[in-house]
Write a protein that holds these residues in place. Structure first.
Motif, short mmCIF file in Angstrom:
data_model
loop_
_atom_site.label_atom_id
_atom_site.label_comp_id
_atom_site.label_asym_id
_atom_site.label_seq_id
_atom_site.Cartn_x
_atom_site.Cartn_y
_atom_site.Cartn_z
N TYR A 235 74.91 29.20 59.44
CA TYR A 235 74.70 27.89 58.80
C TYR A 235 73.61 27.09 59.51
N GLU A 236 73.49 27.33 60.83
CA GLU A 236 72.52 26.53 61.58
C GLU A 236 71.22 27.28 61.78
N PRO A 310 82.14 20.27 55.97
CA PRO A 310 81.86 19.42 57.15
C PRO A 310 83.08 18.61 57.58
N ASN A 314 84.45 20.55 60.51
CA ASN A 314 83.36 20.00 61.31
C ASN A 314 82.14 20.93 61.21
N ALA A 315 81.95 21.53 60.05
CA ALA A 315 80.91 22.54 59.87
C ALA A 315 79.53 21.90 59.71
N TYR A 316 78.55 22.58 60.23
CA TYR A 316 77.16 22.16 60.08
C TYR A 316 76.62 22.70 58.75
N HIS A 317 76.02 21.83 57.96
CA HIS A 317 75.25 22.28 56.79
C HIS A 317 73.84 21.70 56.91
N HIS A 318 72.87 22.58 56.87
CA HIS A 318 71.50 22.15 57.03
C HIS A 318 71.07 21.29 55.84
N ASP A 334 73.57 9.29 59.72
CA ASP A 334 74.73 9.95 59.15
C ASP A 334 74.50 9.97 57.64
N ALA A 347 76.52 14.97 57.21
CA ALA A 347 75.85 15.20 58.49
C ALA A 347 76.11 14.00 59.37
N ARG A 350 72.18 13.19 62.60
CA ARG A 350 71.25 14.28 62.28
C ARG A 350 69.82 13.72 62.23
#
Ligand SMILES: *Cc1c(COP(=O)(O)O)cnc(C)c1O
Length: 419
Positions: A235-236, A310, A314-318, A334, A347, A350
């Motif tokens: 994801y990152e 997210p 707590n997942a990262y999404h670009h 945010d 986010a 970010r």
């Protein structure tokens, strides 16, 4: 390593017009990318005579996506009655479907049996007498307990509610055999979003070794082993993708060795959801507010009901911004939706280019467990889904929810139970 360059090259030049025509927010999926991943998966396991991917329907339960899977020869992994209905709706029958439910109800067993049946994968030994009619081919989901270490999302097998324990597994096959089963499969699913291919090789090894033990103990052979889903995607940016070729090569070696020892090898099934579609979808939203208090908040017209990873993990999404390149990432913000939940954020802190109202944001990797996890809390309606076809055209494949949909369950015949 979010969106592929080809998806971007195809989408970005037309995205303003797509957003104008269909209106934001929406998920959009890349047919060419899904097909390319399907081809790579099949190529990686090409030397296993019977390899089949059963797409995990829960990841992206849209009939147009399932049609793409079916056209590639894939089956479907289902775990609810509605997923069975969806799969059968695109023509899947019998061994095109693997039904792996947990805490299975009688209604689910009956649905599994109906319309040509499916491959039934039982989650517990107590379910054997509850299967209305024991099919010829039966499978069990195995839980190795302390024999394996789980991973983040699925958790430690000892604490996981899934599967038949090690001590019960031989008895489970004996009982199924006694009830008339003649052919057998063995399944497990131990990891989720796992990027280390060696973990999945170990899973195949665990199942093949167990199959050999069960052959001796119960006197049966195995039609297939199913290593479940769980192949990860990065994801990152900067994270290395799963090494699919190494995965294919090492699992193929295990199958060849099994064949040498036993004079046959089972088929290999897999149930990837995320890996097949995750990177080939994005959630497109529009900036509608800019709020500057203790932090800067960019309010967008979608919220966590369209993509809750997210908030949930707590997942990262670009995130990319149409027309504003990464070199312009000069402010920390945010990115938030409108729900009355402070974790309704796509986010957190970010770096993004300076954003104004009407900027288009592309929230990446929404193609699996995105729209599908949507919900209606706060009266929020789920967005539409679009499909970018290989020829560049864009189909609406699910409309947005309306207030009428939301209120539909309030339309009922009043009843009262009097005492
Ligand atoms: C969720 C699930 C899958 C798919 O998982 P992915 O992480 O999307 O690959 C496959 N099989 C079963 C039994 C599942 O519960």
């Amino acid at each position: 390593m979010p969106m592929s360059q080809s998806f971007k090259d195809c989408l970005f030049p037309n995205l303003s017009e797509i957003a104008e025509y269909y209106g934001t927010p929406f998920h959009i999926y890349d047919e060419a990318g899904i097909r390319e991943t399907g081809r790579r998966l099949q190529a990686a396991f090409a030397h296993i005579p019977e390899f089949r991917e059963y797409y995990a329907v829960k990841a992206l339960p849209n009939p147009k996506i399932l049609e793409i899977m079916r056209s590639m020869g894939f089956g479907f992994d289902c775990s609810s009655v509605t997923e069975l209905v969806l799969s059968r709706g695109v023509g899947a029958r019998g061994d095109d479907i693997m039904f792996t439910s947990n805490n299975t109800s009688r209604e689910e067993f009956l649905a599994a049996e109906a319309e040509g049946g499916c491959i039934l994968n039982l989650d517990d030994i107590s379910l054997i007498p509850k299967v209305p009619e024991m099919p010829e081919l039966i499978s069990f989901r195995y839980n190795p307990g302390p024999r394996r270490i789980g991973n983040g999302i699925i958790g430690n097998p000892v604490e996981a509610k899934y599967g038949v324990s090690h001590d019960q597994i031989a008895l489970a096959y004996r009982q199924a055999k006694a009830r008339g089963a003649r052919h057998f499969g063995l399944h497990t699913m131990l990891a989720s979003n796992e990027l280390n291919y060696a973990y999945m090789v170990q899973t195949a090894r665990t199942l093949l070794e167990l199959a050999e033990q069960l052959q001796d103990q119960v006197g049966i052979t195995f039609r297939f082993i199913n290593i479940g889903g769980g192949l990860g995607i990065p994801y990152e940016p900067g994270v290395a993708p799963l090494d699919l070729d190494a995965l294919g090569r090492e699992i193929t070696e295990l199958f060849l060795a099994f064949n040498r020892r036993n004079g046959y090898a089972p088929a290999l099934f897999m149930e990837s959801g995320r890996y097949m579609t995750g990177p080939h979808g994005v959630l497109v939203v529009k900036a509608i507010n800019r709020k500057e208090i203790y932090r800067t908040y960019i309010g967008v017209d979608g919220c966590m009901n369209a993509l809750m990873r997210p908030a949930l993990y707590n997942a990262y999404h670009h995130i990319e911004v149409l027309g504003k390149g990464p070199e312009q990432r000069s402010e920390i913000v945010d990115v938030v939706g409108s729900l009355c939940e402070n974790n309704d954020k796509f986010a957190i802190q970010r770096p993004l280019p300076p954003l104004e109202d009407n900027d288009i944001l592309i929230i990446e990797d929404s193609g699996a467990h995105g729209h599908a996890m949507g919900f209606n809390y706060n009266g929020r309606l789920r967005p539409k889904e679009l499909l970018l076809r290989a020829d560049g055209s864009v189909d609406l494949i699910r409309r947005a929810e309306t207030a009428e949909d939301y209120f539909a369950t309030l339309d009922f015949v009043p009843r009262t139970l009097h005492f």
